[in-house]
Design a protein around this motif. Structure first.
Motif, PDB file in Angstrom:
ATOM      1  N   GLU A  68      34.734  -4.430-124.661  1.00 33.42           N
ATOM      2  CA  GLU A  68      35.120  -4.726-123.275  1.00 33.42           C
ATOM      3  C   GLU A  68      35.817  -6.168-123.321  1.00 33.42           C
ATOM      4  N   ASP A  90      36.198  -8.404-121.377  1.00 33.37           N
ATOM      5  CA  ASP A  90      35.500  -9.997-121.241  1.00 33.37           C
ATOM      6  C   ASP A  90      35.176 -10.514-122.555  1.00 33.37           C
ATOM      7  N   HIS A  91      35.096  -9.707-123.596  1.00 29.43           N
ATOM      8  CA  HIS A  91      34.655 -10.589-124.905  1.00 29.43           C
ATOM      9  C   HIS A  91      35.959 -10.229-126.052  1.00 29.43           C
ATOM     10  N   PHE A 143      33.090  -9.560-110.610  1.00 30.57           N
ATOM     11  CA  PHE A 143      32.791  -9.212-112.047  1.00 30.57           C
ATOM     12  C   PHE A 143      33.026  -7.627-112.180  1.00 30.57           C
ATOM     13  N   ASP A 151      25.969  -7.253-124.670  1.00 32.62           N
ATOM     14  CA  ASP A 151      25.728  -7.521-123.452  1.00 32.62           C
ATOM     15  C   ASP A 151      24.291  -7.295-123.151  1.00 32.62           C
ATOM     16  N   VAL A 176      25.594  -3.881-114.301  1.00 32.28           N
ATOM     17  CA  VAL A 176      26.474  -3.458-115.722  1.00 32.28           C
ATOM     18  C   VAL A 176      26.030  -2.427-116.256  1.00 32.28           C
ATOM     19  N   HIS A 211      27.285  -2.075-123.449  1.00 33.17           N
ATOM     20  CA  HIS A 211      27.228  -1.211-122.346  1.00 33.17           C
ATOM     21  C   HIS A 211      28.094  -0.001-122.537  1.00 33.17           C
ATOM     22  N   HIS A 270      26.367 -13.240-122.899  1.00 37.48           N
ATOM     23  CA  HIS A 270      26.511 -13.651-121.346  1.00 37.48           C
ATOM     24  C   HIS A 270      25.164 -14.547-121.248  1.00 37.48           C
ATOM     25  N   HIS A 306      31.510  -5.410-129.034  1.00 33.10           N
ATOM     26  CA  HIS A 306      31.668  -4.646-127.530  1.00 33.10           C
ATOM     27  C   HIS A 306      33.028  -4.979-127.190  1.00 33.10           C
ATOM     28  N   TYR A 355      22.364  -8.771-113.458  1.00 33.65           N
ATOM     29  CA  TYR A 355      23.334  -8.307-114.388  1.00 33.65           C
ATOM     30  C   TYR A 355      23.196  -6.894-115.038  1.00 33.65           C
TER      31      TYR A 355
HETATM   32 FE1  FEO Z   1      30.300  -4.784-121.249  1.00 37.81          FE
HETATM   33 FE2  FEO Z   1      30.243  -8.283-121.031  1.00 37.81          FE
HETATM   34  O1  FEO Z   1      31.106  -6.735-121.315  1.00 37.81           O
END
Ligand code: FEO
Length: 401
Positions: free
Chosen positions: A85, A87-88, A26, A168, A200, A149, A229, A83, A196
């Motif tokens: 980032e 991944d989203h 990750f 997150d 993170v 985050h 998540h 957010h 996590y």
């Molecule tokens: Fe900080 Fe799941 O992205």
């Protein structure tokens, strides 16, 4: 092909989840053999659809197919980005194309980065902290939650449904069997939540405390927590808030001692073994990670376990006048992500001259740990009594069952 899931979590609210078993590291850093999920949500406002977040880049086709299984992408009028980032937001460009330029609602700091990441011009509406946003017949309250985050992070609260979209925060690694905390082994999941958080958000842990205080001061008492998540917390949402707070404060679990060591030829291993044996005799529960010629555990797991350890034992030899490299990296990350005023015992061996003990003491001392060192040349045989005494001193400084 990654598995996708759709679940209705309220009368007009759907979870769109991707179970990612392909990402091994990750953020290209953290080992996640347990996998991770990306959760997007779809709110049917009665006057158009609001899409809350998305998935990682590379899953655009599956994302649109999953969305189509519930609704028509062209009916998406609003996209809320909690957010930035990727991944989203990796699937954001695909929905912008399908939906015909929907309004994107986000923190003001998100706009420039989204446009730069995806080379797009957004039809944007920036959100203010505390604002109540009307979307068709529904309303969301906006809460800025910086550093959870990234600095542009927001949560939104759907008061009528009692759902907090938490970003997150309150998320977990792993691919839970079910979609809610009622469908899973919660204790097992919480281990992945702690890992996590540590990996993170660990660096920004104090902002979890601030965010929880903010939720409370705004009167937000969610019946459901919908993170980006992991599971949707609807049986016991208070539990994940309570645990996140505890981990954010690095509160020690009673008697838990984390030991992490690297041992090339067994001297450090024997020394750490003496310490652990004495600690266990005194009632400590030890969690041990060994970096040897046979084992290399996930560093992400070490960091997760550091967060709620009562004390830490670090073993590393001097290597090229430095700290044994793998342990140096682990310790630097522990110092960044799990810094706390906790006792640490360093056990270190050397052949020609000791350097690792002093260097580890410096790294961990700067992070606030209370450090003691036992360093020896070659075999630990001459310092066995000192090692036992150091274990007793460590045990005396923590709460044991
Ligand atoms: Fe900080 Fe799941 O992205």
């Amino acid at each position: 092909m990654a598995k996708t899931r759709v679940a209705r979590i309220a009368e007009n609210l759907y979870l769109l989840r991707l179970d990612d078993t392909e990402t091994m590291f990750f953020e290209a850093l953290w080992e996640i053999p347990e996998g991770v999920t990306y959760n997007a949500y779809l709110l049917d406002t009665g006057e158009g659809l609001a899409l809350l977040d998305g998935w990682k880049r590379g899953y655009e086709g599956q994302f649109l197919d999953t969305l189509r299984s519930v609704a028509e992408p062209r009916d998406v009028k609003w996209v809320i980005v909690h957010h930035v980032e990727p991944d989203h937001t990796g699937t954001l460009p695909s929905i912008l194309g399908e939906a015909g330029n929907p309004q994107v609602l986000c923190h003001p700091m998100a706009v420039g980065l989204l446009e730069a990441l995806y080379n797009v011009r957004l039809n944007v509406r920036v959100l203010k902290d505390g604002e109540r946003v009307s979307l068709g017949g529904e309303e969301l309250e906006v809460l800025y939650t910086p550093w959870l985050h990234w600095p542009e992070t927001i949560m939104t609260y759907h008061k009528r449904l009692g759902v907090l979209f938490s970003g997150d925060a309150f998320g977990s690694y792993s691919i839970p069997e079910g979609v809610s905390d009622g469908d899973v082994d919660v204790e097992e999941l919480l281990g992945f939540s702690r890992k996590y958080l540590a990996t993170v958000v660990g660096r920004y842990r104090q902002h979890i405390v601030k965010a929880v205080e903010k939720l409370s001061s705004r009167g937000v008492e969610p019946k459901t927590i919908a993170p980006l998540h992991g599971v949707v917390w609807r049986v016991n949402p208070g539990l994940i808030i309570e645990r996140f707070l505890s981990w954010a404060r690095a509160e020690p679990a009673e008697g838990k001692v984390l030991a992490v060591y690297g041992s090339m030829y067994g001297a450090v291993e024997r020394a750490v073994g003496i310490v652990l044996e004495r600690l266990e005799e005194l009632g400590a529960s030890t969690v041990v990670y060994r970096f040897t010629d046979r084992e290399r555990p996930p560093i992400s797991n070490v960091i997760g376990d550091a967060l709620d350890a009562s004390a830490i034992v670090v073993g590393a030899a001097t290597y090229e006048s430095e700290v044994f490299p793998l342990i140096r990296y682990v310790v630097e990350e522990v110092a960044r992500k799990a810094a706390a005023k906790k006792p640490v015992l360093i056990v270190s061996s050397y052949g020609w001259g000791g350097a690792a003990g002093r260097k580890l003491e410096e790294i961990l001392g700067k992070a606030g740990f209370e450090v003691s060192v036992v360093e020896f040349k070659g075999s630990p045989a001459p310092v066995e009594d000192r090692l036992r005494e150091a274990a007793e001193t460590l045990a005396a400084s923590i709460r044991l069952p």
